[in-house]
Write a protein that holds these residues in place. Structure first.
Motif, mmCIF file in Angstrom:
data_model
loop_
_atom_site.group_PDB
_atom_site.id
_atom_site.type_symbol
_atom_site.label_atom_id
_atom_site.label_comp_id
_atom_site.label_asym_id
_atom_site.label_seq_id
_atom_site.Cartn_x
_atom_site.Cartn_y
_atom_site.Cartn_z
ATOM 1 N N ALA A 137 0.844 -1.201 0.000
ATOM 2 C CA ALA A 137 0.000 0.000 0.000
ATOM 3 C C ALA A 137 0.880 1.251 0.000
ATOM 4 O O ALA A 137 1.894 1.301 0.684
ATOM 5 N N PRO A 138 0.521 2.266 -0.783
ATOM 6 C CA PRO A 138 1.315 3.500 -0.814
ATOM 7 C C PRO A 138 1.177 4.259 0.507
ATOM 8 O O PRO A 138 0.126 4.187 1.158
ATOM 9 N N PRO A 139 2.222 4.979 0.928
ATOM 10 C CA PRO A 139 2.125 5.749 2.174
ATOM 11 C C PRO A 139 1.126 6.885 2.024
ATOM 12 O O PRO A 139 0.888 7.365 0.908
ATOM 13 N N PRO A 140 0.509 7.321 3.102
ATOM 14 C CA PRO A 140 -0.506 8.379 3.028
ATOM 15 C C PRO A 140 0.060 9.732 2.595
ATOM 16 O O PRO A 140 -0.679 10.578 2.099
ATOM 17 N N PHE A 141 1.349 9.959 2.800
ATOM 18 C CA PHE A 141 1.991 11.184 2.321
ATOM 19 C C PHE A 141 3.482 10.917 2.109
ATOM 20 O O PHE A 141 4.038 9.964 2.651
ATOM 21 N N THR A 142 4.110 11.765 1.298
ATOM 22 C CA THR A 142 5.504 11.513 0.914
ATOM 23 C C THR A 142 6.416 12.727 1.067
ATOM 24 O O THR A 142 7.586 12.672 0.690
ATOM 25 N N SER A 143 5.909 13.816 1.600
ATOM 26 C CA SER A 143 6.732 15.022 1.747
ATOM 27 C C SER A 143 6.299 15.796 2.987
ATOM 28 O O SER A 143 5.285 15.478 3.618
ATOM 29 N N ILE A 144 7.067 16.828 3.310
ATOM 30 C CA ILE A 144 6.750 17.654 4.479
ATOM 31 C C ILE A 144 5.397 18.340 4.301
ATOM 32 O O ILE A 144 4.528 18.280 5.173
ATOM 33 N N GLY A 145 5.221 18.975 3.126
ATOM 34 C CA GLY A 145 3.984 19.707 2.887
ATOM 35 C C GLY A 145 2.753 18.823 2.922
ATOM 36 O O GLY A 145 1.771 19.130 3.611
ATOM 37 N N SER A 146 2.808 17.707 2.170
ATOM 38 C CA SER A 146 1.651 16.805 2.147
ATOM 39 C C SER A 146 1.435 16.161 3.508
ATOM 40 O O SER A 146 0.300 15.884 3.906
ATOM 41 N N GLY A 147 2.530 15.953 4.272
ATOM 42 C CA GLY A 147 2.410 15.388 5.614
ATOM 43 C C GLY A 147 1.705 16.334 6.568
ATOM 44 O O GLY A 147 0.848 15.922 7.356
ATOM 45 N N LEU A 148 2.053 17.625 6.496
ATOM 46 C CA LEU A 148 1.396 18.620 7.347
ATOM 47 C C LEU A 148 -0.086 18.723 7.018
ATOM 48 O O LEU A 148 -0.937 18.738 7.908
ATOM 49 N N VAL A 149 -0.398 18.771 5.714
ATOM 50 C CA VAL A 149 -1.796 18.884 5.283
ATOM 51 C C VAL A 149 -2.591 17.645 5.698
ATOM 52 O O VAL A 149 -3.696 17.750 6.256
ATOM 53 N N TYR A 150 -2.037 16.469 5.438
ATOM 54 C CA TYR A 150 -2.726 15.213 5.770
ATOM 55 C C TYR A 150 -2.982 15.103 7.270
ATOM 56 O O TYR A 150 -4.079 14.731 7.698
#
Length: 309
Positions: free
Chosen positions: A62-75
């Motif tokens: 399964a792909p990770p729910p986010f892959t960067s700082i920005g998408s991680g903060l938003v998620y």
């Protein structure tokens, strides 16, 4: 002839004057306060970095729910709320006080032990080894339980009391020391690199490895030290995080973790979360080196004033 004599006197005075270095006890106290300041400012980046490093990127998985700082903060803000970015902060903040104190206190202690007995000077190699020793000390007495608790609280999304109770109930006290060996490797490398970089930076600017720099230059040096340590120790940091996470059961030991990551995910996986780690570590080191200088001067001023009185 006169000029030769003057230069000879200067050289003689330098060789006879013993550098005393910083007081290890005051460095410990200054490090304690500086560690708390740095931790509170940079925590959200540490949270995202930890999440990125615990995701397994296996083909077919399964792909990770986010892959960067920005998408991680938003998620994170969208799914669990803004304050979840501070999950795991409480135990880290509690441990950050003694951790930074031990780091700077131990570094001052070992630097004083490694100095030349006659001149009081310390070589670049010994500056590095003093940092390595300081890293092992902080890893053993503070960082390993702190990082284990932090990582598992983030993975389980639990509060401090519930999370620690769960860890002790399911794994015992030994569960707080998961990844001790990899943590020692990481912290020894981290602090060896950071204190070596700062010594080289001071020497480059002033010719003296222990010169007191203006605050803005200390901050710049701290930024460089943080970046240097991230580049040099990222593989150890990834392995340490995996060994302390709730997914540690997938690995037999630290070496097996190194091997599995290489086989299943490739060498680039050793640098998972490196950008997020840099976003936290680089400014964090600038902050902490400046803070230590500020609080060291403040504390030593208070102590010296009491001695005079």
């Amino acid at each position: 002839r006169r000029e030769i004599k003057i230069s000879q006197v200067v050289v003689y005075r330098k060789s006879e004057t013993r550098s005393m270095g910083k007081d290890a006890r005051l460095s410990l106290a200054a490090g304690c306060v500086a560690g708390a300041v740095e931790c509170c400012i940079t925590w959200p980046m540490e949270y995202i970095k930890t999440q990125l490093q615990t995701f397994r990127k296996v083909k077919g998985g399964a792909p990770p729910p986010f892959t960067s700082i920005g998408s991680g903060l938003v998620y994170t803000v969208r799914t669990t709320g803004f304050f979840s970015l501070y999950s795991g902060l409480a135990p880290v903040l509690i441990f950050s006080v003694p951790k930074a104190g031990i780091r700077f206190g131990a570094n001052a202690f070992f630097k004083n032990k490694f100095r030349d007995e006659k001149t009081g000077q310390i070589t670049m190699a010994n500056s590095f080894f003093a940092g390595v020793c300081a890293g092992v000390c902080e890893a053993t007495f503070a960082v390993t339980p702190q990082e284990t608790i932090k990582t598992k609280l983030i993975n389980m999304n639990k509060g401090m009391i519930d999370g620690i109770s769960h860890i002790i109930k399911t794994e015992g006290i030994a569960g707080l020391y998961n990844g001790l060996y990899s943590t020692c490797l990481k912290q020894a490398g981290n602090q060896g690199c950071r204190f070596l970089f700062m010594a080289q930076f001071r020497s480059l600017l002033t010719g003296d490895k222990e010169a007191k720099l203006p605050k803005h230059l200390t901050f710049v040096g701290g930024l460089g030290a943080g970046l240097f340590s991230v580049v040099m120790t990222s593989p150890f940091d990834v392995v340490k995080t995996r060994m302390q996470s709730t997914e540690a059961k997938n690995y037999k030991n630290t070496l097996d973790c190194f091997i599995q990551i290489l086989k299943l995910e490739g060498p680039l996986a050793y640098f998972n979360g490196a950008v997020a780690r840099s976003a936290r570590v680089v400014p964090g080191q600038g902050i902490i080196f400046v803070s230590v200088d500020v609080f060291y001067d403040l504390i030593s001023g208070i102590v010296n004033k009491k001695k005079v009185v």
